[in-house]
Scaffold this motif. Structure first.
Motif, PDB file in Angstrom:
ATOM      1  N   CYS A  21      60.186  18.526  63.597  1.00 13.67           N
ATOM      2  CA  CYS A  21      59.146  18.429  64.624  1.00 13.67           C
ATOM      3  C   CYS A  21      59.246  19.634  65.556  1.00 13.67           C
ATOM      4  N   LYS A  22      58.216  20.453  65.569  1.00 17.43           N
ATOM      5  CA  LYS A  22      58.237  21.693  66.346  1.00 17.43           C
ATOM      6  C   LYS A  22      57.230  21.718  67.482  1.00 17.43           C
ATOM      7  N   ILE A  23      56.215  20.840  67.453  1.00 21.94           N
ATOM      8  CA  ILE A  23      55.153  20.901  68.461  1.00 21.94           C
ATOM      9  C   ILE A  23      54.719  19.499  68.839  1.00 21.94           C
ATOM     10  N   ALA A  24      54.401  19.306  70.105  1.00 23.52           N
ATOM     11  CA  ALA A  24      53.892  18.027  70.596  1.00 23.52           C
ATOM     12  C   ALA A  24      52.556  18.244  71.290  1.00 23.52           C
ATOM     13  N   ILE A  25      51.650  17.305  71.106  1.00 22.94           N
ATOM     14  CA  ILE A  25      50.437  17.257  71.915  1.00 22.94           C
ATOM     15  C   ILE A  25      50.684  16.252  73.026  1.00 22.94           C
ATOM     16  N   VAL A  26      50.576  16.705  74.261  1.00 21.67           N
ATOM     17  CA  VAL A  26      50.886  15.881  75.436  1.00 21.67           C
ATOM     18  C   VAL A  26      49.604  15.602  76.205  1.00 21.67           C
ATOM     19  N   MET A  27      49.400  14.327  76.539  1.00 19.92           N
ATOM     20  CA  MET A  27      48.246  13.953  77.355  1.00 19.92           C
ATOM     21  C   MET A  27      48.709  13.658  78.782  1.00 19.92           C
ATOM     22  N   GLY A  28      48.023  14.247  79.738  1.00 25.61           N
ATOM     23  CA  GLY A  28      48.346  14.024  81.142  1.00 25.61           C
ATOM     24  C   GLY A  28      47.133  14.308  82.008  1.00 25.61           C
ATOM     25  N   LYS A  29      47.353  14.350  83.307  1.00 29.92           N
ATOM     26  CA  LYS A  29      46.244  14.541  84.248  1.00 29.92           C
ATOM     27  C   LYS A  29      46.296  15.925  84.877  1.00 29.92           C
ATOM     28  N   THR A  30      45.171  16.625  84.778  1.00 25.36           N
ATOM     29  CA  THR A  30      45.026  17.913  85.457  1.00 25.36           C
ATOM     30  C   THR A  30      44.338  17.749  86.809  1.00 25.36           C
ATOM     31  N   ASP A  31      43.567  16.657  86.973  1.00 22.75           N
ATOM     32  CA  ASP A  31      42.873  16.434  88.244  1.00 22.75           C
ATOM     33  C   ASP A  31      42.726  14.938  88.486  1.00 22.75           C
ATOM     34  N   PRO A  32      43.677  14.329  89.215  1.00 26.95           N
ATOM     35  CA  PRO A  32      43.607  12.880  89.467  1.00 26.95           C
ATOM     36  C   PRO A  32      42.445  12.461  90.350  1.00 26.95           C
ATOM     37  N   ASN A  33      41.742  13.416  90.942  1.00 28.08           N
ATOM     38  CA  ASN A  33      40.615  13.096  91.826  1.00 28.08           C
ATOM     39  C   ASN A  33      39.257  13.244  91.133  1.00 28.08           C
ATOM     40  N   ALA A  34      39.261  13.670  89.892  1.00 29.26           N
ATOM     41  CA  ALA A  34      38.015  13.814  89.138  1.00 29.26           C
ATOM     42  C   ALA A  34      37.497  12.449  88.725  1.00 29.26           C
ATOM     43  N   PRO A  35      36.250  12.355  88.219  1.00 24.87           N
ATOM     44  CA  PRO A  35      35.777  11.083  87.677  1.00 24.87           C
ATOM     45  C   PRO A  35      36.777  10.517  86.668  1.00 24.87           C
ATOM     46  N   ARG A  36      36.809   9.207  86.558  1.00 19.73           N
ATOM     47  CA  ARG A  36      37.885   8.497  85.870  1.00 19.73           C
ATOM     48  C   ARG A  36      38.204   9.042  84.479  1.00 19.73           C
ATOM     49  N   ASP A  40      45.253   1.282  78.720  1.00 15.40           N
ATOM     50  CA  ASP A  40      44.185   1.917  79.495  1.00 15.40           C
ATOM     51  C   ASP A  40      44.636   3.339  79.751  1.00 15.40           C
ATOM     52  N   ALA A  41      44.147   4.268  78.933  1.00 17.18           N
ATOM     53  CA  ALA A  41      44.640   5.649  78.988  1.00 17.18           C
ATOM     54  C   ALA A  41      44.379   6.319  80.325  1.00 17.18           C
ATOM     55  N   THR A  42      43.446   5.783  81.118  1.00 20.34           N
ATOM     56  CA  THR A  42      43.187   6.396  82.429  1.00 20.34           C
ATOM     57  C   THR A  42      44.342   6.142  83.400  1.00 20.34           C
ATOM     58  N   ASN A  43      45.260   5.226  83.030  1.00 15.39           N
ATOM     59  CA  ASN A  43      46.427   4.958  83.878  1.00 15.39           C
ATOM     60  C   ASN A  43      47.487   6.047  83.801  1.00 15.39           C
ATOM     61  N   ILE A  44      47.427   6.867  82.796  1.00 14.62           N
ATOM     62  CA  ILE A  44      48.499   7.827  82.528  1.00 14.62           C
ATOM     63  C   ILE A  44      48.776   8.695  83.749  1.00 14.62           C
ATOM     64  N   GLU A  45      50.082   8.883  84.058  1.00 15.43           N
ATOM     65  CA  GLU A  45      50.475   9.538  85.295  1.00 15.43           C
ATOM     66  C   GLU A  45      51.051  10.938  85.106  1.00 15.43           C
ATOM     67  N   THR A  46      51.428  11.295  83.897  1.00 14.17           N
ATOM     68  CA  THR A  46      52.002  12.623  83.668  1.00 14.17           C
ATOM     69  C   THR A  46      51.073  13.700  84.230  1.00 14.17           C
TER      70      THR A  46
END
Length: 407
Positions: A179-194, A147-153
């Protein structure tokens, strides 16, 4: 649906098969031994760049990129790419030779579709040239990342920068020395819609605060040289221009990225399964036990017959999904994508297991690709979403299609 291959694709199949016969199969065991060796772990086989140049010269390069990407693409559809990816699946390390290897394929699709001109110039161009490799950092050890919405980074704006903090694992590609670059997924606004809390950001691997904690093995296989890593991001600072598409668009990007990636995995699984069938058929025609050749035992014939049925069913379902993606788009094809993601890894596990059984002791050792095929197929029941998530969503979709009370 017409799954008859065009002359263009038949020609490309012949070219890739010829390339395999001339350049890949003769050195398969040598490269595999190099990659398995502990002393060579996280080193690249010295001849890989030469092979990549040969693939470029043969115009067998970036074949994965859908024709909708315009000049960047070789002009293929998902349906046209399917049989080519199947051939690549026959040798686990071969996809990189054609620059069709994960996670680079998904990352290139993200940058081609969502990246800014600056991001494309800085990172997409060298990725498409095969000059560098990349990683994708989404999964986390602390939460159920299915469940990607759980991500905490966290990805927090600080003036003209973003500061990133979190822990990732199963970060595919991160161990590769190129390997020179990574795409990182995280949260910019934990209070926004899910589904608007997440964002994706580009992080160069040499950014201060990005630390590789350890490589992760999959049932003992390290998948060198690209591997999978556990990574900590501690106050990693990148410029705001590294954000992809915009704040809150991460889930949208992830969904766009995973659709084609799931299909690519399934195509390669069919290639693994087809080669396993061929290997078990050859073994059955050569080995003798209790006075009879294996092929003369009814049980062996049934195992081989069932494997042929299973592969063809999965192949046709994969082609159906690819065809609908081309005609209707990824979103409209989500049910078929879910079906093949459920079906293909299980099918491959069954076929490979039969091949292992018929090979006996040789099947579990290093002298055939079967054991690594089995591990790869088992891992792919989890990668890009576990079976349970796909079945949950598919079941909901089917019920809604036939129910008056939609949920």
């Amino acid at each position: 649906m017409n799954f008859e291959y065009s002359e263009k694709i038949i020609t490309l199949q012949k070219k890739i098969n010829t390339f395999f016969e001339e350049h890949i199969l003769p050195i398969e065991d040598h490269v595999t031994t190099f990659n398995y060796s502990a002393e060579n772990r996280w080193k690249r086989w010295p001849g890989i760049e030469d092979l990549k140049e040969k693939a470029k010269e043969a115009e067998l390069w970036n074949l994965f990129l859908h024709k909708s990407y315009g000049e960047l693409s070789p002009g293929l559809t998902n349906l046209e790419y399917a049989p080519l990816a199947e051939i690549m699946g026959r040798v686990l390390w071969s996809s990189e030779v054609f620059n069709c290897n994960a996670p680079d394929t998904g990352n290139m699709e993200v940058l081609a579709k969502y990246g800014s001109p600056l991001q494309q110039e800085q990172w997409l161009k060298p990725l498409m040239n095969g000059d560098i490799r990349s990683a994708f950092l989404m999964t986390e050890p602390q939460v159920a990342s299915s469940d990607a919405t759980n991500i905490e980074t966290s990805i927090i704006r600080d003036g003209d920068d973003y500061i990133i903090n979190g822990r990732k694992w199963w970060s595919s590609g991160a161990m590769d020395p190129h390997c020179k670059i990574a795409i990182v997924m995280g949260k910019t606004d934990p209070n926004a819609p899910r589904h608007q809390q997440q964002s994706m950001v580009l992080v160069p691997m040499d950014t201060p605060g990005l630390k590789i904690i350890r490589p992760l093995s999959v049932f003992g296989f390290y998948d060198s040289p690209e591997g999978h890593a556990e990574i900590v991001l501690e106050n990693v600072r990148v410029p705001k221009e590294n954000l992809i598409l915009g704040e809150g668009r991460g889930f949208e990007i992830a969904q766009g990225r995973l659709g084609p990636g799931r299909i690519h995995h399934c195509m390669r699984l069919i290639g693994m399964s087809q080669r396993s069938l061929e290997l078990m058929s050859q073994r059955a025609s050569e080995r003798i036990a209790f006075g009879k050749t294996f092929k003369d035992y009814s049980s062996i014939r049934q195992e081989i017959a069932q494997s042929q049925c299973d592969i063809e069913q999965a192949r046709l379902l994969t082609l159906s999904a690819a065809d609908k993606m081309d005609k209707k788009g990824n979103k409209a094809s989500k049910d078929l994508i879910a079906m093949i993601k459920i079906v293909a890894p299980k099918m491959a596990l069954n076929v490979i297991d039969r091949a292992i059984q018929i090979h006996g002791g040789k099947g579990v050792g290093p002298d055939t690709p079967l054991s690594h095929f089995f591990v790869a197929a088992r891992m792919l029941r989890l990668a890009d979403g576990p079976d349970e998530v796909h079945m949950y969503q598919l079941g909901k979709s089917v019920i809604n299609a036939y129910s008056k009370n939609k949920t």
